[in-house]
Design a protein around this motif. Structure first.
Motif, PDB file in Angstrom:
ATOM      1  N   GLY A   1       0.780  -1.222   0.000  1.00  0.00           N
ATOM      2  CA  GLY A   1       0.000   0.000   0.000  1.00  0.00           C
ATOM      3  C   GLY A   1       0.816   1.278   0.000  1.00  0.00           C
ATOM      4  O   GLY A   1       0.305   2.343   0.334  1.00  0.00           O
TER       5      GLY A   1
ATOM      6  N   THR B   1      -0.928   3.538  -2.260  1.00  0.00           N
ATOM      7  CA  THR B   1      -2.385   3.385  -2.333  1.00  0.00           C
ATOM      8  C   THR B   1      -3.121   3.626  -1.018  1.00  0.00           C
ATOM      9  O   THR B   1      -4.310   3.913  -1.028  1.00  0.00           O
ATOM     10  CB  THR B   1      -2.756   1.961  -2.811  1.00  0.00           C
ATOM     11  OG1 THR B   1      -2.229   0.996  -1.884  1.00  0.00           O
ATOM     12  CG2 THR B   1      -2.185   1.683  -4.202  1.00  0.00           C
ATOM     13  N   LYS B   2      -2.442   3.507   0.114  1.00  0.00           N
ATOM     14  CA  LYS B   2      -3.134   3.486   1.408  1.00  0.00           C
ATOM     15  C   LYS B   2      -3.986   4.727   1.646  1.00  0.00           C
ATOM     16  O   LYS B   2      -5.145   4.640   2.069  1.00  0.00           O
ATOM     17  CB  LYS B   2      -2.121   3.320   2.551  1.00  0.00           C
ATOM     18  CG  LYS B   2      -2.778   3.214   3.912  1.00  0.00           C
ATOM     19  CD  LYS B   2      -1.758   2.988   5.018  1.00  0.00           C
ATOM     20  CE  LYS B   2      -2.442   2.895   6.375  1.00  0.00           C
ATOM     21  NZ  LYS B   2      -1.464   2.695   7.475  1.00  0.00           N
TER      22      LYS B   2
ATOM     23  N   GLU C   1      -7.097   4.631  -0.290  1.00  0.00           N
ATOM     24  CA  GLU C   1      -8.020   3.622   0.231  1.00  0.00           C
ATOM     25  C   GLU C   1      -8.736   4.126   1.480  1.00  0.00           C
ATOM     26  O   GLU C   1      -9.941   3.890   1.656  1.00  0.00           O
ATOM     27  CB  GLU C   1      -7.261   2.327   0.508  1.00  0.00           C
ATOM     28  CG  GLU C   1      -6.817   1.654  -0.775  1.00  0.00           C
ATOM     29  CD  GLU C   1      -5.911   0.451  -0.563  1.00  0.00           C
ATOM     30  OE1 GLU C   1      -5.877  -0.408  -1.457  1.00  0.00           O
ATOM     31  OE2 GLU C   1      -5.224   0.382   0.475  1.00  0.00           O
TER      32      GLU C   1
ATOM     33  N   HIS D   1      -5.350   3.674 -10.059  1.00  0.00           N
ATOM     34  CA  HIS D   1      -3.982   3.274  -9.699  1.00  0.00           C
ATOM     35  C   HIS D   1      -3.254   2.732 -10.932  1.00  0.00           C
ATOM     36  O   HIS D   1      -3.870   2.124 -11.811  1.00  0.00           O
ATOM     37  CB  HIS D   1      -3.982   2.137  -8.673  1.00  0.00           C
ATOM     38  CG  HIS D   1      -4.743   2.395  -7.419  1.00  0.00           C
ATOM     39  ND1 HIS D   1      -4.335   3.295  -6.464  1.00  0.00           N
ATOM     40  CD2 HIS D   1      -5.902   1.837  -6.948  1.00  0.00           C
ATOM     41  CE1 HIS D   1      -5.196   3.280  -5.451  1.00  0.00           C
ATOM     42  NE2 HIS D   1      -6.142   2.410  -5.721  1.00  0.00           N
TER      43      HIS D   1
ATOM     44  N   LEU E   1      -0.831  -1.637  -6.926  1.00  0.00           N
ATOM     45  CA  LEU E   1      -1.961  -2.037  -6.091  1.00  0.00           C
ATOM     46  C   LEU E   1      -1.716  -3.420  -5.493  1.00  0.00           C
ATOM     47  O   LEU E   1      -1.571  -4.402  -6.229  1.00  0.00           O
ATOM     48  CB  LEU E   1      -3.251  -2.050  -6.927  1.00  0.00           C
ATOM     49  CG  LEU E   1      -4.550  -2.279  -6.147  1.00  0.00           C
ATOM     50  CD1 LEU E   1      -4.808  -1.127  -5.184  1.00  0.00           C
ATOM     51  CD2 LEU E   1      -5.725  -2.446  -7.110  1.00  0.00           C
TER      52      LEU E   1
ATOM     53  N   LEU F   1      -6.560  -6.550  -0.822  1.00  0.00           N
ATOM     54  CA  LEU F   1      -7.086  -5.219  -0.572  1.00  0.00           C
ATOM     55  C   LEU F   1      -7.760  -5.142   0.794  1.00  0.00           C
ATOM     56  O   LEU F   1      -8.195  -6.163   1.338  1.00  0.00           O
ATOM     57  CB  LEU F   1      -8.093  -4.850  -1.669  1.00  0.00           C
ATOM     58  CG  LEU F   1      -7.574  -4.908  -3.111  1.00  0.00           C
ATOM     59  CD1 LEU F   1      -8.642  -4.432  -4.076  1.00  0.00           C
ATOM     60  CD2 LEU F   1      -6.298  -4.073  -3.265  1.00  0.00           C
TER      61      LEU F   1
ATOM     62  N   LEU G   1     -13.120  -3.015   0.148  1.00  0.00           N
ATOM     63  CA  LEU G   1     -12.701  -2.455  -1.138  1.00  0.00           C
ATOM     64  C   LEU G   1     -12.481  -3.577  -2.145  1.00  0.00           C
ATOM     65  O   LEU G   1     -12.182  -4.714  -1.783  1.00  0.00           O
ATOM     66  CB  LEU G   1     -11.413  -1.635  -0.985  1.00  0.00           C
ATOM     67  CG  LEU G   1     -11.499  -0.411  -0.064  1.00  0.00           C
ATOM     68  CD1 LEU G   1     -10.153   0.293  -0.007  1.00  0.00           C
ATOM     69  CD2 LEU G   1     -12.593   0.547  -0.519  1.00  0.00           C
TER      70      LEU G   1
ATOM     71  N   GLU H   1     -10.043   1.050  -8.174  1.00  0.00           N
ATOM     72  CA  GLU H   1     -10.480   0.456  -6.909  1.00  0.00           C
ATOM     73  C   GLU H   1     -11.660   1.242  -6.368  1.00  0.00           C
ATOM     74  O   GLU H   1     -11.704   2.471  -6.476  1.00  0.00           O
ATOM     75  CB  GLU H   1      -9.311   0.507  -5.927  1.00  0.00           C
ATOM     76  CG  GLU H   1      -9.524  -0.215  -4.619  1.00  0.00           C
ATOM     77  CD  GLU H   1      -8.316  -0.085  -3.688  1.00  0.00           C
ATOM     78  OE1 GLU H   1      -8.229  -0.848  -2.714  1.00  0.00           O
ATOM     79  OE2 GLU H   1      -7.451   0.779  -3.946  1.00  0.00           O
TER      80      GLU H   1
ATOM     81  N   ARG I   1     -15.414   0.951  -3.445  1.00  0.00           N
ATOM     82  CA  ARG I   1     -16.053   0.227  -2.353  1.00  0.00           C
ATOM     83  C   ARG I   1     -16.826  -0.965  -2.914  1.00  0.00           C
ATOM     84  O   ARG I   1     -17.536  -0.840  -3.924  1.00  0.00           O
ATOM     85  CB  ARG I   1     -16.983   1.149  -1.573  1.00  0.00           C
ATOM     86  CG  ARG I   1     -16.251   2.213  -0.758  1.00  0.00           C
ATOM     87  CD  ARG I   1     -17.218   3.073   0.061  1.00  0.00           C
ATOM     88  NE  ARG I   1     -18.050   3.899  -0.799  1.00  0.00           N
ATOM     89  CZ  ARG I   1     -17.688   5.085  -1.287  1.00  0.00           C
ATOM     90  NH1 ARG I   1     -16.492   5.585  -0.990  1.00  0.00           N
ATOM     91  NH2 ARG I   1     -18.508   5.781  -2.051  1.00  0.00           N
TER      92      ARG I   1
END
Length: 328
Positions: free
Chosen positions: A72, A75-76, A79, A92, A97, A101, A105, A219, A221
């Motif tokens: 991550g 990406t964190k 997210e 992304h 990625l 996950l 997500l 990415e 939900r």
């Protein structure tokens, strides 16, 4: 939940504003604008608003990626924004990625892949050279352990030096003479309009690319069926099948983006061929194999390839690398 949602109910889309999360880098924004443009054509009634965030990987530029930790890294923050409903989805570079996950997500869609290969970019004084003919001791810049291990295997006479920063910064360092050449993703150079800097596209025999390289992963939900339905309109099925196999391979080996794991996927109709390698940091030990099956077996092929390489010693190589990186 980490898999692509392939079957979604038909959902009506009343006008709304959708917030797209993106890193702040030039390349990330170009990729996000590309996704927004494609979505806007399908849904002119919607407003797509881009929200930028700086990730840990963007902030720490004086430490090698492998020493920071890779899960991550880029990406964190995006997210967290999705889980807090501050943004609706994030674009992304798929190679950044993680294959696992956060709860809630999902990888909603994958867009059409650019050339996934690695590329050689050289200093002006080496315009007449290919990677095979660079002189002994030539300094090659790369921040990727995957590239480093494979190139050390094939070209032990070259010198390798870590390089960080955005693409423009790296190219400036090259042109200033700090490096003789760089190894970069061909896709990133193409998206930034810098295809002319690609001196040589490295063949798979020299450098297998990173899992997901050249593709964009969006990415979102897992429970936002409306967003998932919207995203599905820009899915590229051949790319999806290829990266599902690649990501299953990486996930099964439990390797992040900063380990020497490389792949290559070829698609002929519905026949998918997946090649993978695991290499030691010094390039001395390298295990490689290939599996073939149908696209409906994409993830199983990735698992099968990982198990095959593990039987050939891949796990020992990865364990040794992990211990080395942890020791710093």
């Amino acid at each position: 939940m980490t898999q692509l949602n392939s079957a979604l109910p038909s959902i009506s889309h009343p006008s709304r504003t959708l917030r797209i999360g993106s890193r702040e880098s030039q390349l990330a924004l170009i990729q996000t604008y590309y996704v927004r443009e494609k979505l806007q054509k399908h849904f002119p009634e919607h407003t797509f608003e881009i929200c930028t965030m700086s990730t840990q990987g963007d902030k720490i530029l004086d430490v090698a990626l492998a020493k920071i930790g890779d899960k991550g890294l880029f990406t964190k923050e995006l997210e967290v924004g999705m889980l807090r409903h501050e943004i609706d989805f994030a674009v992304h570079s798929l190679k950044d990625l993680p294959t696992r996950l956060p709860e809630g997500l999902v990888l909603g869609v994958v867009t059409e892949r650019e050339n996934p290969a690695d590329a050689l970019v050289v200093h002006a004084k080496h315009q007449d050279k290919q990677i095979e003919t660079l002189p002994s001791g030539a300094v090659i810049g790369t921040s990727s352990l995957r590239r480093l291990a494979q190139l050390r295997h094939h070209f032990p006479h070259l010198t390798f030096k870590d390089i960080r920063g955005n693409l423009n910064t790296r190219l400036q360092k090259l042109d200033a003479g700090e490096y003789d050449a760089l190894i970069l993703a061909a896709a990133g150079l193409q998206r930034l309009g810098m295809s002319d800097r690609i001196h040589q596209v490295l063949p798979a025999e020299i450098s297998l690319h990173a899992v997901g390289q050249g593709a964009l992963g969006i990415e979102c939900r897992a429970d936002d069926l409306e967003v998932l339905s919207i995203l599905k309109t820009i899915e590229h099925v051949p790319t999806r099948d290829r990266v599902l196999a690649e990501r299953a391979f990486l996930r099964e080996l439990e390797g992040g983006c900063q380990v020497p794991i490389g792949v290559n996927t070829q698609l002929d109709g519905n026949i998918l061929t997946l090649t993978g390698i695991v290499a030691s940091l010094d390039g001395q030990h390298l295990v490689k194999d290939t599996v073939t099956g149908t696209t409906t077996q994409a993830e199983q092929l990735g698992i099968e390839l990982a198990q095959s390489l593990r039987q050939q010693g891949a796990q020992e190589i990865l364990s040794e690398i992990f211990e080395t990186v942890q020791r710093g």
